[in-house]
Design an enzyme around this catalytic site. Structure first.
Site, PDB file in Angstrom:
ATOM      1  N   LYS A 205       0.829  -1.188   0.000  1.00  0.00           N
ATOM      2  CA  LYS A 205       0.000   0.000   0.000  1.00  0.00           C
ATOM      3  C   LYS A 205       0.879   1.259   0.000  1.00  0.00           C
ATOM      4  O   LYS A 205       1.767   1.411   0.840  1.00  0.00           O
ATOM      5  CB  LYS A 205      -0.925   0.013   1.213  1.00  0.00           C
ATOM      6  CG  LYS A 205      -2.012  -1.054   1.164  1.00  0.00           C
ATOM      7  CD  LYS A 205      -2.965  -0.812  -0.015  1.00  0.00           C
ATOM      8  CE  LYS A 205      -4.119  -1.806  -0.015  1.00  0.00           C
ATOM      9  NZ  LYS A 205      -5.046  -1.558  -1.147  1.00  0.00           N
ATOM     10  N   CYS A 399      32.252  -2.303  32.924  1.00  0.00           N
ATOM     11  CA  CYS A 399      31.809  -1.232  33.815  1.00  0.00           C
ATOM     12  C   CYS A 399      31.196  -1.822  35.089  1.00  0.00           C
ATOM     13  O   CYS A 399      31.913  -2.300  35.956  1.00  0.00           O
ATOM     14  CB  CYS A 399      30.849  -0.298  33.088  1.00  0.00           C
ATOM     15  SG  CYS A 399      30.625   1.294  33.922  1.00  0.00           S
ATOM     16  N   HIS A 525      34.095   1.233  28.572  1.00  0.00           N
ATOM     17  CA  HIS A 525      33.143   0.623  27.631  1.00  0.00           C
ATOM     18  C   HIS A 525      33.822   0.392  26.281  1.00  0.00           C
ATOM     19  O   HIS A 525      33.720   1.232  25.372  1.00  0.00           O
ATOM     20  CB  HIS A 525      31.919   1.529  27.451  1.00  0.00           C
ATOM     21  CG  HIS A 525      31.007   1.562  28.628  1.00  0.00           C
ATOM     22  ND1 HIS A 525      29.938   0.702  28.768  1.00  0.00           N
ATOM     23  CD2 HIS A 525      31.014   2.343  29.733  1.00  0.00           C
ATOM     24  CE1 HIS A 525      29.306   0.961  29.905  1.00  0.00           C
ATOM     25  NE2 HIS A 525      29.948   1.954  30.514  1.00  0.00           N
ATOM     26  N   GLU A 527      32.966  -1.442  23.894  1.00  0.00           N
ATOM     27  CA  GLU A 527      32.023  -1.638  22.786  1.00  0.00           C
ATOM     28  C   GLU A 527      31.854  -0.391  21.936  1.00  0.00           C
ATOM     29  O   GLU A 527      31.507  -0.468  20.749  1.00  0.00           O
ATOM     30  CB  GLU A 527      30.652  -2.098  23.311  1.00  0.00           C
ATOM     31  CG  GLU A 527      29.882  -1.099  24.154  1.00  0.00           C
ATOM     32  CD  GLU A 527      30.169  -1.186  25.642  1.00  0.00           C
ATOM     33  OE1 GLU A 527      29.303  -0.789  26.435  1.00  0.00           O
ATOM     34  OE2 GLU A 527      31.268  -1.645  25.999  1.00  0.00           O
TER      35      GLU A 527
END
Length: 554
Positions: A205, A399, A525, A527
């Site tokens: 749609k 951490c 951290h 990451e």
């Protein structure tokens, strides 16, 4: 002068504007262009630092200590572009800056310059008062855009939220004006919309997209490119229909189809020739994109040669994986480095408190305890650490995860009953984790933690130094509490090694257990600095340890 690409979204939130912007940045950078990325968020908070992870998701931290939206993590992971404090502005931050300037009188008499044909007497009166701040808010937003993109070939700017939200109107008005400020030839508007497939009708749609574009045009912005999020390819006929009713050229409607991994999106958009269209619209002369490295990354993710490992992530935000976005991606990168798939299983630490660590962590190849705040679920995390330590399961604490590791060791190896963090128990007899000295007088919570990049010295011969292949590293922090050095000697006598420290402040950064196959905790951290083309060494080493543990069990 920089070229500007503005990315907006419509119909529903969560369509993936951030991933799309990051993918466009990857394609442009692969063409040899210098790309800057920026996110403009419509919420009133100055930054997401004090917002609940359940509401906002992960708070991404930059080297310069800014707490920002998680989409900046995508920008940095995909493009390696420099990301900092100027890369993320919120409505609250803009308004706060403008109001502070107004209170200092920096806008005194500015109205005189913008109202023509007024008498000297009126000018005299006007100079004695300040402008209303709403006169300069749009200018402040545009200034922030230009500041963040100065010196780059292309400035990629994402507008948060959905077109039609009242909060985002100032940002949309600012980017509307940018077209006239820098010239239409230097601006490209990309609008990301949803094309839902209605099973009962058996078709996609287009009406939601039409309404979304209509809303954008009401604001004064005509999109140059429509990027349609869908689960299937768009036919030429459907693209032509969308182009006709949204007043864009037939060649400016592109499919953004669901892909198995987000790292495949740059390749999918390139296959659609989206980057070619952008280069055409902005008159950018560049080489064809070099995507061989990206193709290899995707191939490794989709068809790893060394099977899969099961990693349990023990946290308290597990029902919303957006809270651990960078962590998830860093573990994927660790899998890329080891040619294996990392199967993440999120375990709510409160479930471990109720059912026990063995019941929740059996048949696991590695255990990771991530960062977080507050008391809830901490005893479950401590139990998970003990299970990993005693059963020689590879462990990685980040951490708060490091803090849980030293609390567990204090209680069960040093025999310090009731050992805890002052964050969790202000009356603990053994505060092995305590508040940093410079945090004791802090009144305001926002932006006052230990934030951003700090240098860490690693002891030669330790696991950390071997993984990094270096003894001086820089990592990003976001915390208030630290290991209490009053207990350091007692820990060392019982075998824990403090392999990483911040020398200037004497703060513990990394702990490990040499007698364990792989037991490491870090206060920072890591990451935030991992990328698919440059996996972080701590995650690469952790996944490698998981593979070895899995293979030993066979």
């Amino acid at each position: 002068m920089s070229k500007y690409i503005f990315v907006t979204g419509g119909v529903v939130s969560g369509l993936g504007k951030g991933i799309t912007a990051a993918s466009l940045g990857r394609l442009l950078k692969a063409r040899g262009l210098k790309v800057a990325a920026q996110k403009l968020d419509p919420y009133i908070n100055v930054d997401p630092g004090t917002m609940s992870p359940f509401q906002h998701g992960e708070v991404y931290v930059t080297d310069d200590g800014a707490e920002t939206d998680l989409d900046l993590g995508h920008y940095e992971r995909f493009t390696n572009a420099p990301i900092g404090r100027t890369s993320n502005y919120t409505t609250g931050r803009i308004y706060n800056a403008v109001i502070q300037k107004e209170r200092r009188g920096e806008y005194l008499g500015k109205t005189v310059q913008v109202i023509p044909h007024i008498t000297d007497e009126i000018k005299k009166c006007i100079r004695e008062v300040s402008d209303s701040v709403d006169v300069v808010i749009i200018d402040e937003i545009k200034r922030c855009i230009v500041e963040a993109t100065e010196g780059f070939d292309v400035g990629l700017v994402e507008i948060g939220g959905t077109v039609g939200d009242i909060e985002s109107l100032p940002f949309l008005e600012a980017i509307r004006q940018m077209k006239y400020d820098v010239g239409a030839e230097n601006v490209c508007y990309i609008h990301l919309t949803l094309l839902p497939y209605i099973a009962t009708a058996g078709e996609l749609k287009t009406k939601p997209t039409q309404h979304s574009v209509m809303k954008l045009r009401e604001i004064g912005i005509q999109p140059d490119i429509l990027l349609c999020r869908t689960d299937r390819e768009l036919t030429k006929e459907l693209k032509d229909k969308i182009a006709l009713f949204c007043s864009v050229s037939p060649g400016a409607v592109f499919t953004s189809r669901d892909v198995p991994t987000i790292y495949e999106l740059p390749l999918a958009l390139h296959a659609e020739a989206l980057d070619d269209k952008i280069a055409e619209l902005l008159n950018i002369w560049s080489r064809s994109p070099r995507l061989e490295q990206w193709e290899k990354i995707v191939e490794t993710i989709k068809r790893p040669g060394r099977g899969a490992v099961k990693v349990r992530v023990v946290g308290k935000y597990v029902n919303l994986t957006e809270s651990y976005k960078s962590l998830n991606e860093a573990l994927t990168h660790g899998g890329i480095a080891n040619d294996c798939k990392v199967q993440l299983v999120f375990v709510d630490s409160t479930d471990i408190e109720e059912k026990g660590a063995e019941a929740m962590l059996k048949e696991v190849d590695a255990v990771l305890v991530p960062g977080g705040f507050g008391l809830r679920g901490t005893e479950g995390k401590i139990a998970a650490v003990r299970y990993a330590r005693e059963n020689k399961v590879p462990f990685f604490g980040i951490c708060l995860g490091l803090q849980m590791a030293v609390i567990e060791y204090a209680r069960n190896v040093l025999g310090l009953q009731g050992a805890n963090s002052l964050e969790m128990d202000e009356k603990t007899p053994h505060p092995v984790v305590s508040l940093m000295e410079n945090q004791k007088c802090v009144k305001n919570l926002g932006g006052t933690m230990r934030l951003g990049a700090y240098t860490c010295h690693l002891e030669e011969g330790t696991l950390a130094a071997k993984l990094y292949r270096d003894t001086e590293v820089s990592e990003r922090h976001r915390h208030r509490f630290e290991f209490n050095n009053d207990y350091r000697k007692a820990f060392e006598e019982k075998g824990m090694v403090f392999s990483g420290v911040h020398k200037e402040l004497g703060l513990v950064e990394v702990v490990e257990l040499p007698e364990h196959p792989h037991f490491l905790g870090c206060q920072f951290h890591p990451e935030f600095k991992s990328k698919p083309f440059a996996p972080h060494p701590l995650f690469s080493g952790f996944v490698r340890a998981a593979v070895d543990f899995r293979d030993r069990k066979k």
